[in-house]
Design a protein around this motif. Structure first.
Motif, PDB file in Angstrom:
ATOM      1  N   GLN A   1      12.891  -1.846  -3.626  1.00  0.00           N
ATOM      2  CA  GLN A   1      14.119  -2.024  -2.848  1.00  0.00           C
ATOM      3  C   GLN A   1      14.469  -0.755  -2.088  1.00  0.00           C
ATOM      4  N   ALA A   2      14.258   0.394  -2.719  1.00  0.00           N
ATOM      5  CA  ALA A   2      14.547   1.668  -2.038  1.00  0.00           C
ATOM      6  C   ALA A   2      13.618   1.847  -0.841  1.00  0.00           C
ATOM      7  N   LEU A   3      12.325   1.542  -1.009  1.00  0.00           N
ATOM      8  CA  LEU A   3      11.392   1.677   0.107  1.00  0.00           C
ATOM      9  C   LEU A   3      11.726   0.694   1.213  1.00  0.00           C
ATOM     10  N   ALA A   4      12.108  -0.527   0.869  1.00  0.00           N
ATOM     11  CA  ALA A   4      12.400  -1.550   1.868  1.00  0.00           C
ATOM     12  C   ALA A   4      13.565  -1.176   2.764  1.00  0.00           C
ATOM     13  N   GLN A   5      14.423  -0.270   2.296  1.00  0.00           N
ATOM     14  CA  GLN A   5      15.581   0.159   3.083  1.00  0.00           C
ATOM     15  C   GLN A   5      15.412   1.560   3.665  1.00  0.00           C
ATOM     16  N   ASP A   6      14.229   2.147   3.464  1.00  0.00           N
ATOM     17  CA  ASP A   6      13.952   3.489   3.968  1.00  0.00           C
ATOM     18  C   ASP A   6      13.714   3.455   5.474  1.00  0.00           C
ATOM     19  N   SER A   7      14.336   4.358   6.200  1.00  0.00           N
ATOM     20  CA  SER A   7      14.261   4.328   7.657  1.00  0.00           C
ATOM     21  C   SER A   7      12.835   4.547   8.166  1.00  0.00           C
TER      22      SER A   7
ATOM     23  N   ALA B   1       0.824  -1.204   0.000  1.00  0.00           N
ATOM     24  CA  ALA B   1       0.000   0.000   0.000  1.00  0.00           C
ATOM     25  C   ALA B   1       0.862   1.259   0.000  1.00  0.00           C
ATOM     26  N   MET B   2       1.920   1.261   0.795  1.00  0.00           N
ATOM     27  CA  MET B   2       2.799   2.426   0.852  1.00  0.00           C
ATOM     28  C   MET B   2       3.557   2.606  -0.464  1.00  0.00           C
ATOM     29  N   LEU B   3       4.001   1.497  -1.063  1.00  0.00           N
ATOM     30  CA  LEU B   3       4.707   1.568  -2.340  1.00  0.00           C
ATOM     31  C   LEU B   3       3.793   2.132  -3.421  1.00  0.00           C
ATOM     32  N   GLN B   4       2.551   1.650  -3.479  1.00  0.00           N
ATOM     33  CA  GLN B   4       1.634   2.122  -4.507  1.00  0.00           C
ATOM     34  C   GLN B   4       1.254   3.584  -4.288  1.00  0.00           C
ATOM     35  N   ALA B   5       1.158   4.010  -3.026  1.00  0.00           N
ATOM     36  CA  ALA B   5       0.852   5.414  -2.740  1.00  0.00           C
ATOM     37  C   ALA B   5       1.987   6.329  -3.206  1.00  0.00           C
ATOM     38  N   GLN B   6       3.218   5.871  -3.035  1.00  0.00           N
ATOM     39  CA  GLN B   6       4.365   6.672  -3.460  1.00  0.00           C
ATOM     40  C   GLN B   6       4.554   6.647  -4.969  1.00  0.00           C
ATOM     41  N   HIS B   7       4.199   5.507  -5.586  1.00  0.00           N
ATOM     42  CA  HIS B   7       4.420   5.319  -7.023  1.00  0.00           C
ATOM     43  C   HIS B   7       3.136   4.769  -7.649  1.00  0.00           C
TER      44      HIS B   7
ATOM     45  N   GLY C   1       2.111   4.422 -10.511  1.00  0.00           N
ATOM     46  CA  GLY C   1       2.268   3.635 -11.729  1.00  0.00           C
ATOM     47  C   GLY C   1       2.620   2.185 -11.483  1.00  0.00           C
ATOM     48  N   ILE C   2       2.924   1.828 -10.242  1.00  0.00           N
ATOM     49  CA  ILE C   2       3.275   0.442  -9.897  1.00  0.00           C
ATOM     50  C   ILE C   2       2.019  -0.311  -9.482  1.00  0.00           C
ATOM     51  N   LEU C   3       1.870  -1.526 -10.000  1.00  0.00           N
ATOM     52  CA  LEU C   3       0.763  -2.409  -9.609  1.00  0.00           C
ATOM     53  C   LEU C   3       1.319  -3.554  -8.774  1.00  0.00           C
ATOM     54  N   PRO C   4       1.247  -3.454  -7.437  1.00  0.00           N
ATOM     55  CA  PRO C   4       1.706  -4.579  -6.608  1.00  0.00           C
ATOM     56  C   PRO C   4       0.690  -5.722  -6.607  1.00  0.00           C
ATOM     57  N   VAL C   5       1.206  -6.948  -6.656  1.00  0.00           N
ATOM     58  CA  VAL C   5       0.396  -8.154  -6.494  1.00  0.00           C
ATOM     59  C   VAL C   5       0.983  -8.891  -5.298  1.00  0.00           C
ATOM     60  N   VAL C   6       0.173  -9.118  -4.252  1.00  0.00           N
ATOM     61  CA  VAL C   6       0.662  -9.730  -3.014  1.00  0.00           C
ATOM     62  C   VAL C   6       0.069 -11.124  -2.872  1.00  0.00           C
ATOM     63  N   LEU C   7       0.937 -12.122  -2.720  1.00  0.00           N
ATOM     64  CA  LEU C   7       0.525 -13.518  -2.625  1.00  0.00           C
ATOM     65  C   LEU C   7       0.965 -14.119  -1.294  1.00  0.00           C
ATOM     66  N   SER C   8       0.104 -14.920  -0.693  1.00  0.00           N
ATOM     67  CA  SER C   8       0.458 -15.661   0.517  1.00  0.00           C
ATOM     68  C   SER C   8       1.047 -17.005   0.109  1.00  0.00           C
ATOM     69  N   LEU C   9       2.282 -17.279   0.541  1.00  0.00           N
ATOM     70  CA  LEU C   9       2.996 -18.490   0.135  1.00  0.00           C
ATOM     71  C   LEU C   9       3.681 -19.121   1.340  1.00  0.00           C
ATOM     72  N   SER C  10       3.806 -20.435   1.325  1.00  0.00           N
ATOM     73  CA  SER C  10       4.646 -21.088   2.322  1.00  0.00           C
ATOM     74  C   SER C  10       6.106 -20.739   2.039  1.00  0.00           C
ATOM     75  N   SER C  11       6.988 -20.998   2.999  1.00  0.00           N
ATOM     76  CA  SER C  11       8.408 -20.704   2.791  1.00  0.00           C
ATOM     77  C   SER C  11       8.969 -21.460   1.589  1.00  0.00           C
ATOM     78  N   LEU C  12       8.592 -22.724   1.443  1.00  0.00           N
ATOM     79  CA  LEU C  12       9.080 -23.518   0.310  1.00  0.00           C
ATOM     80  C   LEU C  12       8.588 -22.947  -1.011  1.00  0.00           C
ATOM     81  N   GLU C  13       7.309 -22.567  -1.074  1.00  0.00           N
ATOM     82  CA  GLU C  13       6.766 -21.977  -2.293  1.00  0.00           C
ATOM     83  C   GLU C  13       7.446 -20.651  -2.595  1.00  0.00           C
ATOM     84  N   LEU C  14       7.675 -19.853  -1.558  1.00  0.00           N
ATOM     85  CA  LEU C  14       8.311 -18.562  -1.741  1.00  0.00           C
ATOM     86  C   LEU C  14       9.716 -18.727  -2.324  1.00  0.00           C
TER      87      LEU C  14
END
Length: 315
Positions: free
Chosen positions: A293-299, A111-117, A119-132
């Protein structure tokens, strides 16, 4: 022969492990898919698919072609995003996989990524660790939010961006509903928690391995009364039933609106599990991926993630 389309069909066949389902996913007929794969075999002069009455897997050479196909499709997507984007306005899709216990944080991130950008369409999937891990490896997801301690098994193919540390709570019904929302109570030990009927995630989930190990460390073997791969089921089974649950802070924060519940921090031992974003280390990032990646490292984002995942101090 359309090489890019044929590569797409091969990737779909590997994903669905079934000719008819792969054809349906690609919106073509099964004969058309089979003909495209035979043309691909003729192009490279090798047998790609083990054929029998049903799909029987890929040959050694087919696995090599598959790896090239995955990278080709990834580079095609990166080029498309580059052409549609500008330096300050990234555009395109971004697929994020998350283990169930991290889904609330993945949702906030998307949600935060899409609000900042926009033009980006995030798709969020729930996966087990093995599937991920599998889908990171075959490039069918861009980012994975999960247990970075498992990355040793990935042979250097993945890189991590630490996000937060999981703390664990016993979730139970309050004796009397609270005035406003779920409250965080006094700590309890894992041994005390073992005395309750519990709803836990299914054994194929890495979180269940962590929880079982914590109970085993204090000499307790817990038999779940309800098992699920749904975080909503975990919460509602406590609200409506006679069970408790063991949840990390991110899930507790997601159900904070239930004033019938209370969460007790688990200690003795204190279990802390690092959670991070993971991505493929050997491919070029798209414009959408670079923004993520930039957002994931933003303080500011990291403080936000910690607020809704850790010890759950008052918001």
């Amino acid at each position: 022969m359309n090489l890019l389309a044929s590569m797409k069909y091969l990737v779909a066949l590997n994903e669905h492990r079934h000719f008819a389902r792969a054809a349906e996913a690609c919106h073509i007929t099964q004969p058309a898919l089979s003909n495209a794969l035979r043309a691909l075999e003729e192009e490279f002069g090798v047998v790609i698919v083990h054929r029998g009455r049903t799909f029987a897997g890929l040959t050694h050479e087919g696995e090599q072609v598959l790896s090239a196909a995955q990278r080709m499709l990834h580079e095609h997507m990166v080029l498309q995003q580059t052409l549609k984007s500008t330096a300050d306005r990234p555009a395109g899709g971004l697929t994020i996989g998350a283990v169930p216990t991290a889904m609330p944080i993945a949702a906030r991130f998307a949600a935060m990524l899409q609000a900042q950008h926009p033009g980006i369409l995030p798709v969020v999937l729930s996966l087990s660790s093995l599937e991920l891990e599998k889908r990171l490896d075959n490039l069918s997801i861009d980012l994975g939010l999960g247990y970075t301690e498992r990355m040793d098994a990935s042979a250097g193919k993945l890189k991590a961006m630490p996000q937060y540390v999981e703390h664990y709570f016993l979730l139970r019904r309050a004796a009397v509903p609270h005035a406003v929302e779920l409250q965080v109570g006094a700590p309890v030990t894992w041994q005390e928690a073992a005395g309750h009927a519990l709803c836990l995630l299914t054994p194929d989930m890495h979180n269940r391995t962590i929880v079982n190990a914590a109970f085993a460390s204090v000499g307790c073997h817990v038999q779940a009364h309800i098992e699920t791969n749904s975080i909503l089921t975990m919460a509602l089974s406590v609200v409506e039933g006679q069970v408790c649950s063991v949840m990390p802070g991110a899930l507790v924060a997601a159900v904070r609106g239930y004033r019938e519940l209370e969460a007790l921090p688990l200690d003795s031992p204190q279990v802390l599990t690092p959670i991070g974003f993971m991505s493929h280390a050997q491919v070029r990032p798209s414009r959408a991926m670079a923004a993520a990646q930039a957002l994931a490292q933003d303080s500011a984002w990291l403080r936000h993630a910690a607020t809704y995942s850790g010890l759950l101090l008052p918001f």
